[in-house]
Design a protein around this motif. Sequence first.
Motif, mmCIF file in Angstrom:
data_model
loop_
_atom_site.group_PDB
_atom_site.id
_atom_site.type_symbol
_atom_site.label_atom_id
_atom_site.label_comp_id
_atom_site.label_asym_id
_atom_site.label_seq_id
_atom_site.Cartn_x
_atom_site.Cartn_y
_atom_site.Cartn_z
ATOM 1 N N GLN B 28 13.710 -4.850 -65.530
ATOM 2 C CA GLN B 28 14.485 -5.579 -66.533
ATOM 3 C C GLN B 28 15.976 -5.336 -66.333
ATOM 4 O OE1 GLN B 28 13.129 -4.548 -70.463
ATOM 5 N NE2 GLN B 28 11.187 -5.624 -70.228
ATOM 6 N N GLN B 29 16.329 -4.079 -66.116
ATOM 7 C CA GLN B 29 17.739 -3.752 -65.939
ATOM 8 C C GLN B 29 18.298 -4.420 -64.688
ATOM 9 O OE1 GLN B 29 19.634 -2.085 -68.192
ATOM 10 N NE2 GLN B 29 17.781 -2.239 -69.423
ATOM 11 N N GLN B 30 17.459 -4.454 -63.663
ATOM 12 C CA GLN B 30 17.912 -5.081 -62.418
ATOM 13 C C GLN B 30 18.140 -6.572 -62.618
ATOM 14 O OE1 GLN B 30 15.343 -3.976 -59.192
ATOM 15 N NE2 GLN B 30 16.405 -5.329 -57.785
ATOM 16 N N ILE B 31 17.239 -7.184 -63.383
ATOM 17 C CA ILE B 31 17.381 -8.618 -63.662
ATOM 18 C C ILE B 31 18.673 -8.872 -64.433
ATOM 19 C CG2 ILE B 31 16.426 -10.514 -65.005
ATOM 20 C CD1 ILE B 31 13.647 -9.427 -64.270
ATOM 21 N N ILE B 32 18.941 -8.008 -65.399
ATOM 22 C CA ILE B 32 20.169 -8.185 -66.175
ATOM 23 C C ILE B 32 21.382 -8.071 -65.260
ATOM 24 C CG2 ILE B 32 21.608 -7.210 -68.001
ATOM 25 C CD1 ILE B 32 18.976 -6.181 -69.260
ATOM 26 N N ARG B 33 21.350 -7.070 -64.394
ATOM 27 C CA ARG B 33 22.492 -6.881 -63.492
ATOM 28 C C ARG B 33 22.686 -8.099 -62.602
ATOM 29 N NH1 ARG B 33 20.886 -1.531 -63.248
ATOM 30 N NH2 ARG B 33 19.516 -1.919 -61.465
ATOM 31 N N GLU B 34 21.584 -8.561 -62.028
ATOM 32 C CA GLU B 34 21.726 -9.695 -61.101
ATOM 33 C C GLU B 34 22.187 -10.951 -61.831
ATOM 34 O OE1 GLU B 34 19.080 -12.526 -58.314
ATOM 35 O OE2 GLU B 34 18.482 -10.423 -58.346
ATOM 36 N N THR B 35 21.596 -11.174 -62.996
ATOM 37 C CA THR B 35 21.970 -12.356 -63.755
ATOM 38 C C THR B 35 23.446 -12.294 -64.136
ATOM 39 O OG1 THR B 35 19.759 -12.268 -64.673
ATOM 40 C CG2 THR B 35 21.272 -13.815 -65.665
ATOM 41 N N PHE B 36 23.864 -11.122 -64.569
ATOM 42 C CA PHE B 36 25.268 -10.964 -64.924
ATOM 43 C C PHE B 36 26.150 -11.258 -63.716
ATOM 44 C CE2 PHE B 36 28.970 -8.098 -64.826
ATOM 45 C CZ PHE B 36 29.704 -8.715 -65.820
ATOM 46 N N HIS B 37 25.732 -10.749 -62.582
ATOM 47 C CA HIS B 37 26.503 -10.951 -61.368
ATOM 48 C C HIS B 37 26.639 -12.440 -61.046
ATOM 49 C CE1 HIS B 37 28.164 -9.933 -57.499
ATOM 50 N NE2 HIS B 37 27.322 -10.757 -56.938
ATOM 51 N N LEU B 38 25.529 -13.158 -61.182
ATOM 52 C CA LEU B 38 25.532 -14.591 -60.878
ATOM 53 C C LEU B 38 26.403 -15.365 -61.856
ATOM 54 C CD1 LEU B 38 21.795 -15.387 -60.092
ATOM 55 C CD2 LEU B 38 23.726 -15.628 -58.558
ATOM 56 N N VAL B 39 26.239 -15.029 -63.132
ATOM 57 C CA VAL B 39 26.859 -15.841 -64.167
ATOM 58 C C VAL B 39 28.348 -15.529 -64.298
ATOM 59 C CG1 VAL B 39 26.887 -16.210 -66.646
ATOM 60 C CG2 VAL B 39 24.730 -16.187 -65.443
ATOM 61 N N SER B 40 28.679 -14.252 -64.137
ATOM 62 C CA SER B 40 30.050 -13.860 -64.462
ATOM 63 C C SER B 40 31.050 -14.386 -63.454
ATOM 64 C CB SER B 40 30.156 -12.346 -64.550
ATOM 65 O OG SER B 40 29.827 -11.801 -63.296
ATOM 66 N N LYS B 41 30.594 -14.686 -62.234
ATOM 67 C CA LYS B 41 31.583 -15.145 -61.263
ATOM 68 C C LYS B 41 31.827 -16.659 -61.369
ATOM 69 C CE LYS B 41 28.422 -15.844 -57.415
ATOM 70 N NZ LYS B 41 27.777 -15.211 -56.284
ATOM 71 N N ARG B 42 31.162 -17.275 -62.318
ATOM 72 C CA ARG B 42 31.360 -18.718 -62.460
ATOM 73 C C ARG B 42 32.466 -19.018 -63.466
ATOM 74 N NH1 ARG B 42 27.426 -22.027 -60.688
ATOM 75 N NH2 ARG B 42 27.560 -23.429 -62.470
ATOM 76 N N ASP B 43 33.250 -20.044 -63.138
ATOM 77 C CA ASP B 43 34.317 -20.463 -64.041
ATOM 78 C C ASP B 43 33.739 -20.935 -65.362
ATOM 79 O OD1 ASP B 43 36.304 -19.940 -62.406
ATOM 80 O OD2 ASP B 43 36.851 -22.004 -61.916
ATOM 81 N N ASP B 44 34.598 -20.982 -66.357
ATOM 82 C CA ASP B 44 34.101 -21.433 -67.653
ATOM 83 C C ASP B 44 33.875 -22.935 -67.701
ATOM 84 O OD1 ASP B 44 33.456 -19.345 -69.125
ATOM 85 O OD2 ASP B 44 35.236 -19.307 -70.394
#
Lengths: 1070, 156
Positions: B28-44
């Motif tokens: 679960q923690q790994q999924i959160i990390r990866e998802t955050f990584h994917l989402v956070s680098k995207r512009d608003d």
Amino acid sequence: MALKIVKGSIDRMFDKNLQDLVRGIRNHKEDEAKYISTCIDEIKQELKQDNIAVKANAVCKLTYLQMLGYDVSWAAFNIVEVMSSSKFTYKRIGYLAASQCFHENTDVIMLTTNQIRKDLSSPNQYDTGVALTGLSCFVTPDLARDLANDIMTLMSHTKPYIRKKAVLIMYKVFLKYPESLRPAFPRLKEKLEDPDPGVQSAAVNVICELARRNPKNYLSLAPLFFKLMTSSTNNWVLIKIIKLFGALTPLEPRLGKKLIEPLTNLIHRSFSSRVLIFICFGFFKLAHKKSFSDVIVSLCYITVLISLSSGMPNHSASSVFLRISVVKYLGLLAMSKILKTHPKSVQSHKDLILQCLDDKDESIRLRALDLLYGMVSKKNLMEIVKKLMIHVDKAEGTTYRDELLTKIIDICSQSNYQYITNFEWYISILVELTRLEGTRHGHLIASQMLDVAIRVKAIRVFAVAQMATLLDNAHLLTGNMQRNGICEVLYAAAWICGEFSEHLENPVQTLEAMLRPKVATLPGHIQAVYVQNAAKLFATILKNQEGNTDSTAAQETSQMMIDRLPLFVQSANLEVQERASCILQLVKYIQKLQQKDVEVAEEVSALFAGELNPVAPKAQKKVPVPEGLDLDAWINEPPSESESEDEQPKAIFTKEEPKHSRPRHTEVDEKELARRREARKQEQANNPFYIKASPSSQKVYQEAPGVEHIPVVQIDLSVPLKVPGLPMSDQYVKLEEERRQKERAEKKKKEKKKRKEKRSGRGKKHDSGPESEEDITPAHVVDIVTEEMPEKSSKHKKKKQKKEKEEKEKKKKKKHHHHHHHSDGGGEESVQNGTVEEEEPLTFLVFPLPRKVCDIQGNLQDGSQVVVSVIFENKSDSFLKSMEFNVLDSLNSKLQRPEGSGPHDGLTVPFQLPPGVSNEARFVFTVQSIVMPQKLKGTLTFIVKDSSTHEKLDFKLHFTCTSYLITTPCYSDAFAKLLESGDLKSSSVRLEGVNMPFHHLLARICFHHHFSVVERIDSCASMYSRSIQGHHVCLLVKTSGQTVSIDAKCDEPTLLGNVLDEIKQTFSQC
Amino acid sequence: MIKAILIFNNHGKPRLIRFYQYFAEDMQQQIIRETFHLVSKRDDNVCNFLEGGSLIGGSDYKLIYRHYATLYFVFCVDSSESELGILDLIQVFVETLDKCFENVCELDLIFHMDKVHYILQEVVMGGMVLETNMNEIVAQVEVQNRMEKSELCNQN
């Protein structure tokens, strides 16, 4: 006891609650882990206490820690304790914790069954609700089996709050315990018509999920959903229903046509609201059905939306739904769905899609890439690939770059390189791709190189030159070869250089490049190919050199082989070692002969003689079995079963033979077979002598009639230019442009002559007409290994075929509407001044005659009313206005007219029709007796705007008895009672030669005649429907072979007779 | 079906996680990390959809997310869900939170994770959408909160 309670509450005062825990963690940023571990110790202490409040508090904190990644499964038993508290507050905490950390392997779940059952039947609806919510997260097969009945009862709970939760959780129960589906289904279906919208939505949700797994079983619900769709205002429900219809339409194509009008209505109804977009996008999902008009409609909407969004400033931070990027993404997604069936219509938006490749959003770029695949044509291939190559250079991130690379290759190689006109260009694209760093797709590029070099003979000279350069510069590729797979390309390069070595300009140099010590660092299978092909090259060189008088050159080459090969003989790879030592000995022998001045070249090259021809993957099947060979006969009788392995007969041959004959193979289980198949595929993939079928070309191979075509003779065209060194693919784009221009000019000159040729020749793809796709003749021809060439005769014939097809389609359409409403839009009357277009074979497309489609439905609320919805579609080029709809009333049926108008006045249709537009109007009729079908005559008058003339169109409305029936669900017990009551008269009918599966048959009756299935057992089903005046109609449908017998009962025999006649007619038409 | 709902802040700190399919805690923690990584680098201002997160992946799944001030709301859904429908659902969920907490901010989510869960439970149940009508959701949440209050009062 009292003391204990006091002690407990005092303890509680000092306990940390969740907020304290969170605050504590935030205050201990540096030593968070340590802090949490002390907290966990505290929690363990709290859990040991008897006070349930303390326990619940502890469990609540555990739930928080679980989110931070701490395993809390050790507290599972305490969680169960908290769950079973009688207080809602604690129960809720317990269930929340359970839903977060219980799963199928949690063993304490077994203990919860009775507790959950108790909660489910609790008088407090929120206890029940909490239990249902929790259960939905951790339901196991055991729990599902034990609790299925309890939940089923809850589906008819008095509180809608419980009903909707119970309905929703049933899906989870079905998943875990599929046996529950059958008994629960009738009730689930009933919930589709629940008065509470929330429950309704839950039921729709569940059925949509079920139907996604197996749409066929839910076809019979189509009428019900149809009704829901027209009545519901809940967006969520509408989206789900449209999605469901998307799954159903492929199974019942007519459904698609029926859907067009309600969908269009929905769009009109909700125009300019958010729903519009919802519905539109849902709508596209339907686009894979074959009806053309709806695709056009949906395309219009996408284009409107995309262009709208690009013209709009990005101010709408408030409305995410209209944000450019969101609309773009969804538009592209929708287009890719339409593309599958209607590539042409999407192709026209090429520029729009290419623009999306420049988008900074990766999601959009990937979507656009996906679309491009389906859009390429001969004309735009180079342009598109050029754009993609630019992106490859710019792309950051290997995932996206790899995606681009595979897409480029997919695009180019699809359908047997159908769209490639210049293979030199393609080879240089492939060579350029090898320069990509860190790609994983070296193998893909290699197989493309091999494929093209083998199948396009004219390109070999060029390909070999390129490959030789690649080999020479191998160090560039292998620089960091441990990481990347690009060195696979060398495999292809070596093989091509060896096999087609006669085209090499400087074979000695290439041979030298292939025997460099650095080669030994390549992977084994590549080294093996190097060694083998070095031998081929050697043979060619000998042949060239022996012509010369000077024999020293040849001897030098042999010496080089002898010097370099021992490196490979030492290889750890068996294949390399074996080949190298064989060839080394061979060369040594040759050298001996050379020293004696014996001419060996002929014999050496005989080793590798023979041209390689492409072979179709299925070619082996085309080879006729020689006479007298019976593949099914035993060569040796199989050993009897009782014999054990060790006691096999001594004779070796009898033992081995059966291995190759059939019985051995039948013993192999599926898995083993699959494994072998995979292995064989692998082997074929590695075997350069074998032509692989790309998935897209498979179809072409399939219809392969004769043997004689296996290697297709090809037309060699001269290759225009030879470019030294590594070429830039860009220059080909320019060259291609020039070539095409020249061709076009030539074509014009020779047009007359060519036309003649075309008719007799096996013209591949010639067609006159300016700038058409077929105009572009390829510079090189691929050996298409298929037995059926895409034969295209003259244009005239094509057109004719198309017409015929159209005609057929139209006929079909007409037929479809025939049986349950007989609106004759055309064919009967022609308009006075209408001119029949001469080429059009269809008489009913007369100017300006609108086509009409109508649907007749009974009104459940009022037993004497029938609603007729008519779609008016203006197929002419003129604007139609002032339409008046009038029907000649009969004694039995009357058109309802507004008060104050006479019995013969027409009703004004409340809209005007611009050309090409359709709209729907509804008319209400009052009927007295519904037992007989009826035909009403009517006229539609309208004014054509341009000419201001009055036009008249006659039509007939056919009120069938079926249209008075309304789909009404009925349960088997009620059904049985009804049959027992004895008030019903029976009648029966037999249908012969019905050639369709039973469930299709049932679906057909349901759909066209508004029945619902009560019960179905094997090939026998009972069905029910009710008329608007409350007559019960019961059917018992049985099938055996192609005969279907329908025994029917109804309290009105005339009605029954007519309904049966109509059913019979339905089946006689198909 | 919704496979998972994740709420995390701009630094990837989880504020609420709700998996409708079992994953072990470290996963679960790994999924959160990866998802955050994917989402956070995207512009608003790019689109709200992401395909191909490898962990909760599979081609059938996509991430649909919205970014509000300091928080990301990410839903992982399969193809049976409508993209816009889910976007709307996130909006409904956030508006509901806003009503229940009166001007919700990240702190509310931090300190009242349990309450957020209870609200979410009225919106999504077992991965399926339960209710989309905000008034109905708020009403049910409030009744339950009142019950909780009265129980605690009686005790003290």
